[in-house]
Design a protein around this motif. Structure first.
Motif, PDB file in Angstrom:
ATOM      1  N   ALA A 145      -3.452  -4.700  -1.348  1.00 41.31           N
ATOM      2  CA  ALA A 145      -3.703  -3.280  -1.097  1.00 41.31           C
ATOM      3  C   ALA A 145      -3.810  -2.518  -2.402  1.00 41.31           C
ATOM      4  N   HIS A 146      -4.426  -1.337  -2.293  1.00 43.58           N
ATOM      5  CA  HIS A 146      -4.536  -0.458  -3.457  1.00 43.58           C
ATOM      6  C   HIS A 146      -4.731   0.970  -2.981  1.00 43.58           C
ATOM      7  N   TYR A 147      -4.101   1.911  -3.682  1.00 50.51           N
ATOM      8  CA  TYR A 147      -4.316   3.333  -3.422  1.00 50.51           C
ATOM      9  C   TYR A 147      -4.940   3.948  -4.655  1.00 50.51           C
ATOM     10  N   PRO A 155      -2.183   6.290   4.100  1.00 56.94           N
ATOM     11  CA  PRO A 155      -1.563   4.968   4.215  1.00 56.94           C
ATOM     12  C   PRO A 155      -0.848   4.760   5.547  1.00 56.94           C
ATOM     13  N   LEU A 180       0.836  -1.208   0.000  1.00 52.61           N
ATOM     14  CA  LEU A 180       0.000   0.000   0.000  1.00 52.61           C
ATOM     15  C   LEU A 180       0.864   1.249   0.000  1.00 52.61           C
ATOM     16  N   ALA A 189      -6.527  -1.721   2.306  1.00 55.33           N
ATOM     17  CA  ALA A 189      -5.793  -2.973   2.466  1.00 55.33           C
ATOM     18  C   ALA A 189      -6.776  -4.022   2.971  1.00 55.33           C
ATOM     19  N   ALA A 200      -7.978  -4.036  -4.430  1.00 52.57           N
ATOM     20  CA  ALA A 200      -7.208  -4.756  -3.416  1.00 52.57           C
ATOM     21  C   ALA A 200      -7.687  -6.192  -3.247  1.00 52.57           C
ATOM     22  N   ALA A 220      -6.896   4.807   0.613  1.00 54.32           N
ATOM     23  CA  ALA A 220      -5.912   3.748   0.851  1.00 54.32           C
ATOM     24  C   ALA A 220      -6.650   2.546   1.417  1.00 54.32           C
TER      25      ALA A 220
END
Length: 284
Positions: free
Chosen positions: A180-182, A128, A93, A200, A281, A198
């Motif tokens: 995870a992904h932003y 994050p 992340l 996760a 995510a 953010a």
């Protein structure tokens, strides 16, 4: 514009830097990578008598491993954070969010600790840090203390740092096994987030077993979307369930209206981007 005149020192140890800050009091500013401070000085929005340059303190740079913790020095550049194998392996992340910071030139000069200490509500790294349970180690005249990210960001551009303290390092638990992904939305001409998310998650057997979601620029400080998290846990990792949970993203937020977006639009973005970030995510 040309900055007002100021004195400049470049100490070689944390102790020397803290001593200089204590002696100068409110008349000092700390220079890390300079990507936030230098524009402020040029516009004369700040008029310090002393600038304490941290660039010659080797202790403040680098990424290391301590058991189940990844430790990132405050003066480590965004570029070096992105390239680090520990970050890529255990903090995906953080790697994703760092990749969205400004542009390559800024990422080569800007520092991880500087971005957190600046505490811009539209900055990409505070959310994050909040989601990942970061702990920030501060050094002052009385020694060092550790502040969790949930207590570090106190208001708009304001943190728990005292005028005579430095952010030395950031300690993050390993999030191995999490996805995870932003996700963020910004003007094409600017990298600052109108809204960022953010996310996760840990998926087990087709269901979301654990979830953590943080919001960027939905208030004066980064915000955990606890309502979204509660709705996600136990839900199937499917688009409909994620979309329903994402509708709770605006709970507890206080977005501001500005030239980029009004409150209603920011709330809409928060819901849409939360759904996208969680879905990405979770591999949906």
């Amino acid at each position: 514009m040309i900055p007002a005149a100021f004195d400049h020192i470049a100490p070689s140890t944390v102790e020397e830097a803290v001593r200089a800050l204590r002696e100068a009091g409110d008349e000092a500013k700390v220079l890390g990578g300079g990507q936030s401070l230098l524009p402020v000085l040029r516009m004369r929005l700040a008029d310090p008598q002393l600038v304490v340059d941290l660039g010659r303190i080797p202790e403040l740079r680098g990424v290391r491993e301590e058991g189940g913790t990844v430790v990132i020095g405050a003066m480590t550049t965004h570029h070096d954070v992105l390239r680090d194998r520990l970050v890529r392996a255990h903090l995906p992340l953080l790697a994703q969010a760092t990749r969205t910071v400004a542009d390559p030139q800024v990422r080569h000069r800007g520092t991880f600790g500087g971005a957190l200490a600046h505490a811009d509500p539209a900055g990409d790294l505070p959310a994050p840090a909040l989601v990942l349970d970061a702990e920030l180690v501060l050094a002052g005249p009385d020694g060092r203390r550790t502040v969790p990210a949930a207590e570090f960001f106190t208001d708009l551009f304001t943190t728990a740092l005292e005028p005579d303290e430095l952010l030395v390092e950031v300690r993050l638990p390993k999030w191995t096994g999490w996805s995870a992904h932003y996700e963020k939305f910004n003007r094409v001409a600017q990298a600052w987030s109108m809204v960022g998310v953010a996310a996760a998650v840990r998926v087990d057997g087709g269901a979301i077993a654990e979830a953590r979601v943080g919001l960027t620029n939905m208030g004066p400080v980064p915000i955990r979307a606890f309502g979204v998290e509660r709705a996600l846990v136990g839900a199937p990792a499917e688009a409909d369930a994620i979309r329903r949970a994402a509708e709770l993203a605006t709970e507890g937020t206080s977005p501001a209206a500005d030239a980029s977006a009004d409150v209603d639009y920011r709330e809409h973005l928060a819901q849409v981007l939360t759904g996208r970030a969680v879905a990405a995510a979770a591999g949906v």
